[in-house]
Design a protein around this motif. Sequence first.
Motif, PDB file in Angstrom:
ATOM      1  N   ASN A 152       0.788  -1.277   0.091  1.00 25.73           N
ATOM      2  CA  ASN A 152       0.011   0.081   0.071  1.00 25.73           C
ATOM      3  C   ASN A 152       0.937   1.155  -0.108  1.00 25.73           C
ATOM      4  O   ASN A 152       0.498   2.364  -0.885  1.00 25.73           O
ATOM      5  CB  ASN A 152      -0.900   0.071   1.209  1.00 25.73           C
ATOM      6  CG  ASN A 152      -1.918  -1.058   0.953  1.00 25.73           C
ATOM      7  OD1 ASN A 152      -2.191  -1.735  -0.061  1.00 25.73           O
ATOM      8  ND2 ASN A 152      -2.909  -1.339   2.197  1.00 25.73           N
ATOM      9  N   ASN A 153       1.896   1.355   0.817  1.00 26.33           N
ATOM     10  CA  ASN A 153       2.766   2.548   0.770  1.00 26.33           C
ATOM     11  C   ASN A 153       3.400   2.846  -0.435  1.00 26.33           C
ATOM     12  O   ASN A 153       3.682   4.077  -0.722  1.00 26.33           O
ATOM     13  CB  ASN A 153       3.838   2.087   1.933  1.00 26.33           C
ATOM     14  CG  ASN A 153       3.279   2.567   3.409  1.00 26.33           C
ATOM     15  OD1 ASN A 153       2.274   2.860   3.608  1.00 26.33           O
ATOM     16  ND2 ASN A 153       4.163   2.599   4.301  1.00 26.33           N
ATOM     17  N   HIS A 154       3.683   1.975  -1.296  1.00 26.72           N
ATOM     18  CA  HIS A 154       4.295   2.106  -2.428  1.00 26.72           C
ATOM     19  C   HIS A 154       3.609   1.910  -3.728  1.00 26.72           C
ATOM     20  O   HIS A 154       4.136   1.594  -4.854  1.00 26.72           O
ATOM     21  CB  HIS A 154       5.477   1.183  -2.510  1.00 26.72           C
ATOM     22  CG  HIS A 154       6.406   1.423  -1.187  1.00 26.72           C
ATOM     23  ND1 HIS A 154       7.365   2.966  -1.095  1.00 26.72           N
ATOM     24  CD2 HIS A 154       6.720   1.007  -0.167  1.00 26.72           C
ATOM     25  CE1 HIS A 154       7.944   2.882   0.056  1.00 26.72           C
ATOM     26  NE2 HIS A 154       7.348   1.692   0.788  1.00 26.72           N
ATOM     27  N   ASN A 155       2.293   1.735  -3.539  1.00 28.63           N
ATOM     28  CA  ASN A 155       1.328   1.398  -4.550  1.00 28.63           C
ATOM     29  C   ASN A 155       2.007   0.153  -5.786  1.00 28.63           C
ATOM     30  O   ASN A 155       2.001   0.106  -6.799  1.00 28.63           O
ATOM     31  CB  ASN A 155       1.055   2.442  -5.546  1.00 28.63           C
ATOM     32  CG  ASN A 155       0.560   3.567  -4.721  1.00 28.63           C
ATOM     33  OD1 ASN A 155      -0.617   3.415  -4.102  1.00 28.63           O
ATOM     34  ND2 ASN A 155       0.951   4.818  -4.845  1.00 28.63           N
ATOM     35  N   LEU A 156       2.316  -0.925  -4.925  1.00 31.56           N
ATOM     36  CA  LEU A 156       2.970  -2.084  -5.605  1.00 31.56           C
ATOM     37  C   LEU A 156       1.586  -3.042  -5.966  1.00 31.56           C
ATOM     38  O   LEU A 156       0.885  -3.059  -5.176  1.00 31.56           O
ATOM     39  CB  LEU A 156       3.946  -2.820  -4.714  1.00 31.56           C
ATOM     40  CG  LEU A 156       5.074  -1.894  -4.277  1.00 31.56           C
ATOM     41  CD1 LEU A 156       6.009  -2.961  -3.472  1.00 31.56           C
ATOM     42  CD2 LEU A 156       5.654  -1.510  -5.281  1.00 31.56           C
ATOM     43  N   THR A 157       1.909  -3.505  -7.123  1.00 32.50           N
ATOM     44  CA  THR A 157       1.068  -4.444  -7.793  1.00 32.50           C
ATOM     45  C   THR A 157       1.388  -5.882  -7.294  1.00 32.50           C
ATOM     46  O   THR A 157       2.540  -6.344  -7.688  1.00 32.50           O
ATOM     47  CB  THR A 157       0.918  -4.428  -9.199  1.00 32.50           C
ATOM     48  OG1 THR A 157       0.383  -3.084 -10.026  1.00 32.50           O
ATOM     49  CG2 THR A 157      -0.111  -5.343  -9.801  1.00 32.50           C
ATOM     50  N   PRO A 158       0.765  -6.693  -6.436  1.00 33.44           N
ATOM     51  CA  PRO A 158       1.337  -8.176  -5.994  1.00 33.44           C
ATOM     52  C   PRO A 158       1.647  -8.936  -7.443  1.00 33.44           C
ATOM     53  O   PRO A 158       2.951  -9.566  -6.801  1.00 33.44           O
ATOM     54  CB  PRO A 158      -0.170  -8.549  -5.428  1.00 33.44           C
ATOM     55  CG  PRO A 158      -0.782  -7.288  -4.897  1.00 33.44           C
ATOM     56  CD  PRO A 158      -0.565  -6.437  -6.002  1.00 33.44           C
ATOM     57  N   LYS A 159       1.128  -8.823  -8.240  1.00 36.83           N
ATOM     58  CA  LYS A 159       1.636 -10.072  -9.262  1.00 36.83           C
ATOM     59  C   LYS A 159       2.803  -9.458  -9.969  1.00 36.83           C
ATOM     60  O   LYS A 159       3.730 -10.342 -10.763  1.00 36.83           O
ATOM     61  CB  LYS A 159       0.526 -10.256 -10.295  1.00 36.83           C
ATOM     62  CG  LYS A 159       0.163  -9.314 -11.309  1.00 36.83           C
ATOM     63  CD  LYS A 159      -0.948  -9.566 -12.075  1.00 36.83           C
ATOM     64  CE  LYS A 159      -1.459  -8.245 -13.121  1.00 36.83           C
ATOM     65  NZ  LYS A 159      -2.485  -8.610 -13.959  1.00 36.83           N
ATOM     66  N   LYS A 160       3.183  -8.377  -9.787  1.00 31.90           N
ATOM     67  CA  LYS A 160       4.439  -7.785 -10.412  1.00 31.90           C
ATOM     68  C   LYS A 160       5.467  -7.544  -9.166  1.00 31.90           C
ATOM     69  O   LYS A 160       6.685  -6.930  -9.580  1.00 31.90           O
ATOM     70  CB  LYS A 160       4.194  -6.200 -10.957  1.00 31.90           C
ATOM     71  CG  LYS A 160       3.321  -6.477 -12.361  1.00 31.90           C
ATOM     72  CD  LYS A 160       3.161  -4.945 -12.751  1.00 31.90           C
ATOM     73  CE  LYS A 160       2.383  -5.203 -14.257  1.00 31.90           C
ATOM     74  NZ  LYS A 160       2.166  -3.697 -14.788  1.00 31.90           N
TER      75      LYS A 160
END
Length: 200
Positions: A152-160
């Motif tokens: 959430n803090n870094h707007n990361l996409t789980p699959k990426k």
Amino acid sequence: MIDAIIFDFGNVFINLDANAPLEALKKLGVTDWNEELDYLNKSYETGKIDELTFMQGIQKQLPQAELVEIREAWNSILLDFPLYRLEFLQMLTSKYKLYLLSNTDATHIEKFEHKVGQSFAREFYSCFEKVYFSFEFGFRKPEAKAFQFVLNNHNLTPKKTLFIDDKLENIKAAEELGIQTWHLQVGQEDVVDLFQKNIL
């Protein structure tokens, strides 16, 4: 296509002897790793208690031991940090967003920084967009909150996002959130083998 990598710290970068603290504490009088010690450890790792409270908590079971002896026993888990792993990490910084997510406490981090030297530690930390130590942000793996906090803090996409850890329970927790994983087998694999794994 992976664009971010979340690394564990112990046994991924710094080598550990997981049995050493208990063996050292046994020499000071501890008979086994009991529920009270486990509770103390987890409380300290999530920043709920400070170092003195933690050490005194252990000392209650070891009334003959000095706090400095207990601290030394506790830090015996930390071994070496091979330079080639830092160099590998530095090479990755131009290709991926890197994060460190570690269950650890203030005592171990202070010892690590003293052991490798401030310059080495600074170079290591500078490879990451952000370093997350459990004692600083309050969550431990395999809690889903620990992973979600980073995502959430870094707007990361789980699959990426790739997560690398040596503990299966942490790997499973990450996978449940859709994160890509590598369960690193200590003694058989090294983090520098990453490109041979065909997961990037």
